[in-house]
Design a protein around this motif. Structure first.
Motif, PDB file in Angstrom:
ATOM      1  N   LEU A  14       0.817  -1.218   0.000  1.00  0.00           N
ATOM      2  CA  LEU A  14       0.000   0.000   0.000  1.00  0.00           C
ATOM      3  C   LEU A  14       0.850   1.268   0.000  1.00  0.00           C
ATOM      4  O   LEU A  14       0.353   2.352  -0.309  1.00  0.00           O
ATOM      5  CB  LEU A  14      -0.948  -0.014   1.201  1.00  0.00           C
ATOM      6  N   LYS A  15       2.135   1.121   0.321  1.00  0.00           N
ATOM      7  CA  LYS A  15       3.065   2.246   0.239  1.00  0.00           C
ATOM      8  C   LYS A  15       3.778   2.284  -1.121  1.00  0.00           C
ATOM      9  O   LYS A  15       4.708   3.055  -1.315  1.00  0.00           O
ATOM     10  CB  LYS A  15       4.101   2.152   1.353  1.00  0.00           C
ATOM     11  N   HIS A  16       3.331   1.426  -2.045  1.00  0.00           N
ATOM     12  CA  HIS A  16       3.892   1.343  -3.395  1.00  0.00           C
ATOM     13  C   HIS A  16       5.373   0.934  -3.366  1.00  0.00           C
ATOM     14  O   HIS A  16       6.192   1.436  -4.130  1.00  0.00           O
ATOM     15  CB  HIS A  16       3.709   2.675  -4.145  1.00  0.00           C
ATOM     16  N   GLN A  17       5.644  -0.001  -2.471  1.00  0.00           N
ATOM     17  CA  GLN A  17       6.971  -0.602  -2.391  1.00  0.00           C
ATOM     18  C   GLN A  17       6.828  -2.099  -2.583  1.00  0.00           C
ATOM     19  O   GLN A  17       5.745  -2.662  -2.387  1.00  0.00           O
ATOM     20  CB  GLN A  17       7.620  -0.299  -1.039  1.00  0.00           C
ATOM     21  N   GLU A  18       7.909  -2.749  -2.970  1.00  0.00           N
ATOM     22  CA  GLU A  18       7.864  -4.188  -3.198  1.00  0.00           C
ATOM     23  C   GLU A  18       8.068  -4.945  -1.888  1.00  0.00           C
ATOM     24  O   GLU A  18       9.097  -4.778  -1.232  1.00  0.00           O
ATOM     25  CB  GLU A  18       8.923  -4.601  -4.217  1.00  0.00           C
ATOM     26  N   PRO A  19       7.103  -5.776  -1.505  1.00  0.00           N
ATOM     27  CA  PRO A  19       7.308  -6.667  -0.354  1.00  0.00           C
ATOM     28  C   PRO A  19       8.103  -7.892  -0.784  1.00  0.00           C
ATOM     29  O   PRO A  19       8.690  -7.903  -1.878  1.00  0.00           O
ATOM     30  CB  PRO A  19       5.879  -7.025   0.042  1.00  0.00           C
ATOM     31  N   GLN A 277      -0.613   6.294  -7.975  1.00  0.00           N
ATOM     32  CA  GLN A 277      -1.581   6.987  -7.119  1.00  0.00           C
ATOM     33  C   GLN A 277      -2.318   6.056  -6.173  1.00  0.00           C
ATOM     34  O   GLN A 277      -2.732   6.475  -5.091  1.00  0.00           O
ATOM     35  CB  GLN A 277      -2.626   7.711  -7.975  1.00  0.00           C
ATOM     36  N   VAL A 278      -2.517   4.819  -6.589  1.00  0.00           N
ATOM     37  CA  VAL A 278      -3.359   3.923  -5.811  1.00  0.00           C
ATOM     38  C   VAL A 278      -2.900   2.484  -6.001  1.00  0.00           C
ATOM     39  O   VAL A 278      -2.423   2.105  -7.073  1.00  0.00           O
ATOM     40  CB  VAL A 278      -4.844   4.066  -6.244  1.00  0.00           C
ATOM     41  N   THR A 279      -3.003   1.698  -4.932  1.00  0.00           N
ATOM     42  CA  THR A 279      -2.708   0.271  -5.023  1.00  0.00           C
ATOM     43  C   THR A 279      -3.886  -0.435  -5.691  1.00  0.00           C
ATOM     44  O   THR A 279      -5.054  -0.200  -5.335  1.00  0.00           O
ATOM     45  CB  THR A 279      -2.475  -0.309  -3.619  1.00  0.00           C
ATOM     46  N   LEU A 280      -3.589  -1.278  -6.658  1.00  0.00           N
ATOM     47  CA  LEU A 280      -4.625  -2.000  -7.393  1.00  0.00           C
ATOM     48  C   LEU A 280      -4.831  -3.385  -6.791  1.00  0.00           C
ATOM     49  O   LEU A 280      -3.863  -4.077  -6.449  1.00  0.00           O
ATOM     50  CB  LEU A 280      -4.231  -2.116  -8.867  1.00  0.00           C
ATOM     51  N   CYS A 281      -6.093  -3.794  -6.702  1.00  0.00           N
ATOM     52  CA  CYS A 281      -6.455  -5.070  -6.098  1.00  0.00           C
ATOM     53  C   CYS A 281      -7.359  -5.825  -7.066  1.00  0.00           C
ATOM     54  O   CYS A 281      -8.443  -5.352  -7.400  1.00  0.00           O
ATOM     55  CB  CYS A 281      -7.191  -4.855  -4.785  1.00  0.00           C
ATOM     56  N   GLY A 282      -6.939  -6.964  -7.543  1.00  0.00           N
ATOM     57  CA  GLY A 282      -7.736  -7.745  -8.489  1.00  0.00           C
ATOM     58  C   GLY A 282      -6.801  -8.573  -9.371  1.00  0.00           C
ATOM     59  O   GLY A 282      -5.635  -8.725  -9.037  1.00  0.00           O
ATOM     60  N   ASN A 283      -7.242  -9.001 -10.560  1.00  0.00           N
ATOM     61  CA  ASN A 283      -8.603  -9.160 -10.970  1.00  0.00           C
ATOM     62  C   ASN A 283      -8.762 -10.498 -11.685  1.00  0.00           C
ATOM     63  O   ASN A 283      -9.266 -10.580 -12.782  1.00  0.00           O
ATOM     64  CB  ASN A 283      -9.034  -7.980 -11.854  1.00  0.00           C
ATOM     65  N   VAL A 284      -8.325 -11.589 -10.984  1.00  0.00           N
ATOM     66  CA  VAL A 284      -8.493 -12.947 -11.500  1.00  0.00           C
ATOM     67  C   VAL A 284      -9.994 -13.232 -11.604  1.00  0.00           C
ATOM     68  O   VAL A 284     -10.738 -13.087 -10.637  1.00  0.00           O
ATOM     69  CB  VAL A 284      -7.814 -13.971 -10.586  1.00  0.00           C
ATOM     70  N   CYS A 305      -1.822 -11.522 -14.277  1.00  0.00           N
ATOM     71  CA  CYS A 305      -2.183 -10.370 -13.448  1.00  0.00           C
ATOM     72  C   CYS A 305      -0.963  -9.821 -12.720  1.00  0.00           C
ATOM     73  O   CYS A 305      -0.762  -8.597 -12.650  1.00  0.00           O
ATOM     74  CB  CYS A 305      -3.257 -10.766 -12.436  1.00  0.00           C
ATOM     75  N   ILE A 306      -0.146 -10.705 -12.172  1.00  0.00           N
ATOM     76  CA  ILE A 306       1.056 -10.259 -11.461  1.00  0.00           C
ATOM     77  C   ILE A 306       2.021  -9.575 -12.419  1.00  0.00           C
ATOM     78  O   ILE A 306       2.626  -8.544 -12.100  1.00  0.00           O
ATOM     79  CB  ILE A 306       1.727 -11.453 -10.751  1.00  0.00           C
ATOM     80  N   ARG A 307       2.144 -10.122 -13.627  1.00  0.00           N
ATOM     81  CA  ARG A 307       3.032  -9.499 -14.619  1.00  0.00           C
ATOM     82  C   ARG A 307       2.543  -8.105 -14.980  1.00  0.00           C
ATOM     83  O   ARG A 307       3.335  -7.167 -15.118  1.00  0.00           O
ATOM     84  CB  ARG A 307       3.082 -10.365 -15.886  1.00  0.00           C
ATOM     85  N   LYS A 308       1.229  -7.941 -15.110  1.00  0.00           N
ATOM     86  CA  LYS A 308       0.672  -6.658 -15.521  1.00  0.00           C
ATOM     87  C   LYS A 308       0.769  -5.585 -14.442  1.00  0.00           C
ATOM     88  O   LYS A 308       0.962  -4.401 -14.750  1.00  0.00           O
ATOM     89  CB  LYS A 308      -0.808  -6.829 -15.906  1.00  0.00           C
ATOM     90  N   ALA A 309       0.609  -5.984 -13.172  1.00  0.00           N
ATOM     91  CA  ALA A 309       0.446  -4.960 -12.137  1.00  0.00           C
ATOM     92  C   ALA A 309       1.421  -5.059 -10.970  1.00  0.00           C
ATOM     93  O   ALA A 309       1.445  -4.163 -10.129  1.00  0.00           O
ATOM     94  CB  ALA A 309      -0.984  -5.014 -11.594  1.00  0.00           C
ATOM     95  N   GLY A 310       2.229  -6.122 -10.927  1.00  0.00           N
ATOM     96  CA  GLY A 310       3.030  -6.346  -9.734  1.00  0.00           C
ATOM     97  C   GLY A 310       4.316  -5.562  -9.630  1.00  0.00           C
ATOM     98  O   GLY A 310       4.822  -5.321  -8.525  1.00  0.00           O
ATOM     99  N   LYS A 311       4.863  -5.126 -10.742  1.00  0.00           N
ATOM    100  CA  LYS A 311       6.176  -4.482 -10.716  1.00  0.00           C
ATOM    101  C   LYS A 311       6.158  -3.212  -9.882  1.00  0.00           C
ATOM    102  O   LYS A 311       5.280  -2.371 -10.024  1.00  0.00           O
ATOM    103  CB  LYS A 311       6.626  -4.148 -12.139  1.00  0.00           C
ATOM    104  N   GLY A 312       7.104  -3.104  -8.982  1.00  0.00           N
ATOM    105  CA  GLY A 312       7.212  -1.916  -8.148  1.00  0.00           C
ATOM    106  C   GLY A 312       6.324  -1.929  -6.927  1.00  0.00           C
ATOM    107  O   GLY A 312       6.280  -0.949  -6.173  1.00  0.00           O
ATOM    108  N   GLY A 313       5.583  -3.012  -6.696  1.00  0.00           N
ATOM    109  CA  GLY A 313       4.633  -3.058  -5.595  1.00  0.00           C
ATOM    110  C   GLY A 313       3.318  -2.410  -5.984  1.00  0.00           C
ATOM    111  O   GLY A 313       3.025  -2.216  -7.165  1.00  0.00           O
ATOM    112  N   GLY A 314       2.523  -2.066  -5.013  1.00  0.00           N
ATOM    113  CA  GLY A 314       1.241  -1.432  -5.309  1.00  0.00           C
ATOM    114  C   GLY A 314       0.242  -2.360  -5.953  1.00  0.00           C
ATOM    115  O   GLY A 314      -0.656  -1.912  -6.664  1.00  0.00           O
ATOM    116  N   TYR A 315       0.331  -3.674  -5.663  1.00  0.00           N
ATOM    117  CA  TYR A 315      -0.606  -4.634  -6.248  1.00  0.00           C
ATOM    118  C   TYR A 315      -0.908  -5.750  -5.263  1.00  0.00           C
ATOM    119  O   TYR A 315      -0.009  -6.371  -4.695  1.00  0.00           O
ATOM    120  CB  TYR A 315      -0.042  -5.243  -7.528  1.00  0.00           C
ATOM    121  N   VAL A 316      -2.219  -6.007  -5.064  1.00  0.00           N
ATOM    122  CA  VAL A 316      -2.703  -7.126  -4.276  1.00  0.00           C
ATOM    123  C   VAL A 316      -3.447  -8.046  -5.230  1.00  0.00           C
ATOM    124  O   VAL A 316      -4.415  -7.631  -5.875  1.00  0.00           O
ATOM    125  CB  VAL A 316      -3.654  -6.662  -3.155  1.00  0.00           C
TER     126      VAL A 316
END
Length: 350
Positions: A14-19, A277-284, A305-316
């Motif tokens: 949620l801080k747009h960092q990679e866990p 601007q915002v963490t994205l959550c989805g979308n299987v 989905c992970i390939r599309k949105a996971g880079k750099g964090g900010g994705y659930v």
């Protein structure tokens, strides 16, 4: 990178960092989790079995506080006084609590301070505080007003003919929601999740101007409450929210769910445009992939989905709505395993 707890994964994302890996959590239908949990196991046992990072709950978690009205027809009265018909354990609005403005003076809203509303969260905080993200949920003011108190058609009509009535009703609901969420924060919630749709698959339910006038101020108030206590706030809306997405983000929400694929929303494009601007959550897809597809297709979609949105964090990584009763338990297990396997940072999915 050290292994993180589920809470650390969620907050880092949620801080747009990679866990250490992409986090995951859902709203789970009992038919699904009970099929996965150990025999006789609880919901909490199911969460631990799959090592799910965040748990989302609310005071309606067990039974929705429905008052049974007609057992044969499955008709119940919700906590706001509206009549609902249960279909597959989900409510379908039948008759609102208010017939019009004349009913407001005598109307008594539910009490957000009843201690039993927080038993689930107290148990989760005791069991998982610091280990998994315990997220408190509230239904959006717009949803409650339309479905329980006023009714769809009267609500939309009153937006034009009697906006003061809409504002009065929404203030009642917002007061409940803010008091309820504040109580959740005091119990120990780690984040807030506001659900309720602003759009259909084709377009927002009301114009952008009316969205700004009626729908977004209550959401902004919930965001401000969360942020005042240092908690992130996530918002769910199905449908084509693109004409209002900038306005939604202007409320300060930290997470947006579920980037609805059935409405034509493209996870990769939204990540490129709004990912800072915002963490994205989805979308299987829980309309097809999690319900009907073979498990190797589930894995492919998770990886995509992970390939599309996971880079750099900010994705659930989550479903495109929820783990509803039509989801195959084995497909959901395959989804979670795929997130754990292919969501490890640094990502290598190109």
């Amino acid at each position: 990178m050290k292994t993180m707890t589920g809470l650390e994964r969620m907050l880092t994302t949620l801080k747009h960092q990679e866990p250490d890996r992409v986090p995951h959590g859902e709203l789970h239908n009992p038919a699904v989790w009970q099929a996965i949990a150990p025999e006789g196991g609880t919901y909490e046992d199911f969460i631990e079995l799959l090592d799910i990072d965040c748990v989302v709950g609310y005071d309606k978690l067990t039974g929705w506080n429905w008052e049974l009205q007609d057992p044969e027809k499955g008709i119940v009265r919700d906590i706001w006084g509206g009549l609902q018909r249960l279909t597959s354990n989900q409510p379908s609005p039948m008759s609102p609590a208010l017939a019009g403005p004349q009913d407001l003076e005598a109307y008594t809203p539910p009490d957000p301070d009843r201690p039993e509303r927080y038993l689930w969260l107290q148990a989760w905080v005791k069991r998982w505080k610091g280990e998994r993200a315990c997220i408190a949920h509230a239904t959006d003011v717009f949803d409650i007003a339309r479905e329980s108190l006023i009714g769809d058609v009267p609500y939309f009509t009153a937006m034009i003919q009697d906006p003061d009535y809409i504002q009065q009703v929404q203030e009642i609901i917002l007061d409940y929601n803010l008091r309820y969420l504040k109580n959740c924060i005091e119990v120990g919630a780690d984040a807030l999740f506001i659900t309720g749709d602003f759009a259909t698959t084709t377009a927002p339910m009301v114009s952008p101007a009316m969205t700004r006038q009626f729908l977004l101020p209550p959401l902004k108030a919930a965001v401000e409450l969360g942020h005042a206590h240092g908690l992130p706030v996530l918002k769910h809306s199905d449908g084509n929210i693109m004409p209002i997405i900038d306005d939604m983000l202007a409320t300060g929400i930290d997470g947006l769910h579920p980037i609805d694929p059935m409405a034509g929303l493209d996870l990769e494009e939204i990540k490129k445009k709004y990912g800072d601007q915002v963490t994205l959550c989805g979308n299987v897809s829980c309309a097809y992939t999690l319900c009907e597809a073979p498990q190797d297709e589930v894995v492919r979609e998770v990886k995509d989905c992970i390939r599309k949105a996971g880079k750099g964090g900010g994705y659930v990584c989550m479903s495109s709505n929820s783990i509803h009763s039509g989801v195959k338990p084995e497909n959901y297990v395959a989804m979670v395993k795929a997130i754990h396997e292919f969501g490890v940072y640094p990502l290598d999915l190109d």
